[in-house]
Design a protein around this motif. Structure first.
Motif, short mmCIF file in Angstrom:
data_model
loop_
_atom_site.label_atom_id
_atom_site.label_comp_id
_atom_site.label_asym_id
_atom_site.label_seq_id
_atom_site.Cartn_x
_atom_site.Cartn_y
_atom_site.Cartn_z
N UNK A 1 -2.59 3.05 0.87
CA UNK A 1 -2.51 2.73 -0.56
C UNK A 1 -2.07 1.28 -0.75
N UNK A 2 -1.08 0.86 0.04
CA UNK A 2 -0.60 -0.52 -0.05
C UNK A 2 -1.69 -1.51 0.33
N UNK A 3 -2.41 -1.22 1.39
CA UNK A 3 -3.52 -2.08 1.81
C UNK A 3 -4.58 -2.18 0.72
N UNK A 4 -4.83 -1.06 0.05
CA UNK A 4 -5.84 -1.06 -1.01
C UNK A 4 -5.38 -1.90 -2.20
N UNK A 5 -4.08 -1.79 -2.55
CA UNK A 5 -3.54 -2.62 -3.63
C UNK A 5 -3.68 -4.10 -3.29
#
Length: 325
Positions: A309-313
């Motif tokens: 999720x962090x990578x996608x953000x």
């Protein structure tokens, strides 16, 4: 006078006539076959034609009588017209096949059909309106790859990439790659070689149209090549971009069940949560994966794990930053 030598091959002429000039809509009568045989210098009578057809049926050819019982046709054994059209479409649409080779292959496919099918196929052909590769060497590279796989041998090659001049230049100053080929994979209109790279000790993939000087080596392939499963490899990657293998949960509206099945297959792990579905998949996390998620719209969300999720953000923030100045 009839040619006695030709008499001996009358049966072959009858078989060829049925293959090339008959189908359910175009049965051949005994009289028509006799006339064609006369053109070849072979004298025949109606009873001998019936005997030949019976012999061919006993041999295994699916020859049937027409509805009016007046003629005969080959019911199966040849390609059907829709099958041949499918083959032609596949050749014409393939980017990795050059325009010249496309025309050659289509001509050969036409010869797989009878005279009536050829007319339909020839009208169907349009080659020049597609972006086609200009690299004729791809066919030799494919042949060499299959030889290496069949003989359980490693292979070497040079690898090219496009530069800003729209020219292909060799990577690593032309240094040879040495790999253990596993299989060829079709993805997004291109052929890829999936192989185990001996130097980097990892699975890599290479676009076949960029391979130069493919050569079979005498050394046996690494056992690691046999461990690579085609279905797993293709299903986890997006547009052949490598990334970190992760199990990812995706939340999407129920209306996107079909989208998820189209991408991940009917065996995908999926559960209903209210008006949404939660899909759990094994993927290789890459910018292409994030791009695919983004393209589905804001209702599709990466649920976890948290690091993904962090990578996608971060991926989305980088895209937004490009438009803030």
């Amino acid at each position: 006078m009839a040619n006695s030598a030709n008499q001996k091959i009358k049966l072959l002429y009858v078989m060829e006539m049925l293959q090339q000039h008959s189908d359910e809509e175009h049965p051949l009568t005994a009289a028509a076959m006799i006339k064609r045989l006369e053109d070849e210098g072979i004298v025949a009578e109606r009873k001998s034609i019936y005997r030949d057809i019976q012999t061919l049926q006993e041999f295994g050819m699916d020859i049937e009588k027409s509805e009016d019982q007046a003629g005969f046709y080959l019911a199966s054994g040849n390609f059907e017209l829709p099958e041949l059209k499918l083959l032609v479409d596949a050749v014409v649409a393939s980017k990795f096949i050059t325009e010249k080779k496309s025309r050659e292959l289509v001509a050969k496919i036409e010869n797989l059909g009878n005279a009536y099918q050829k007319k339909h196929l020839h009208r169907q052909v349009v080659v020049s309106d597609r972006a086609k590769t200009i690299n004729e060497r791809i066919y030799y590279a494919i042949d060499e790859i299959y030889k290496c796989i069949d003989n359980n041998h490693m292979m070497s090659f040079q690898y090219a990439e496009w530069n800003e001049k729209k020219e292909q230049e060799l990577r690593r100053d032309g240094k040879l790659y040495q790999v253990s080929p596993a299989f060829l994979l079709w993805d997004n209109e291109f052929y890829y070689l999936v192989a185990y790279d001996e130097e980097m000790k990892q699975i890599r993939h290479y676009r076949v149209d960029k391979i130069r000087s493919a050569t079979e080596l005498s050394e046996n392939r690494s056992p690691e090549a046999a461990k690579i499963k085609k279905a797993d490899y293709a299903g986890k990657r997006f547009s052949m971009f490598a990334g970190e293998p992760r199990t990812v949960s995706i939340r999407a509206p129920k209306t996107m069940v079909g989208v998820m099945i189209d991408r991940f297959g009917q065996d995908v792990t999926m559960r209903v949560d209210g008006d949404d579905i939660i899909v759990r998949v094994d993927v290789e996390v890459s910018s292409q994966f994030f791009g695919w998620i983004t393209g589905l719209g804001g209702e599709v969300v990466v649920e976890g794990p948290g690091e993904v999720r962090t990578q996608y953000k971060e991926y989305l923030n980088k895209v937004i930053e490009k438009y803030e100045n």
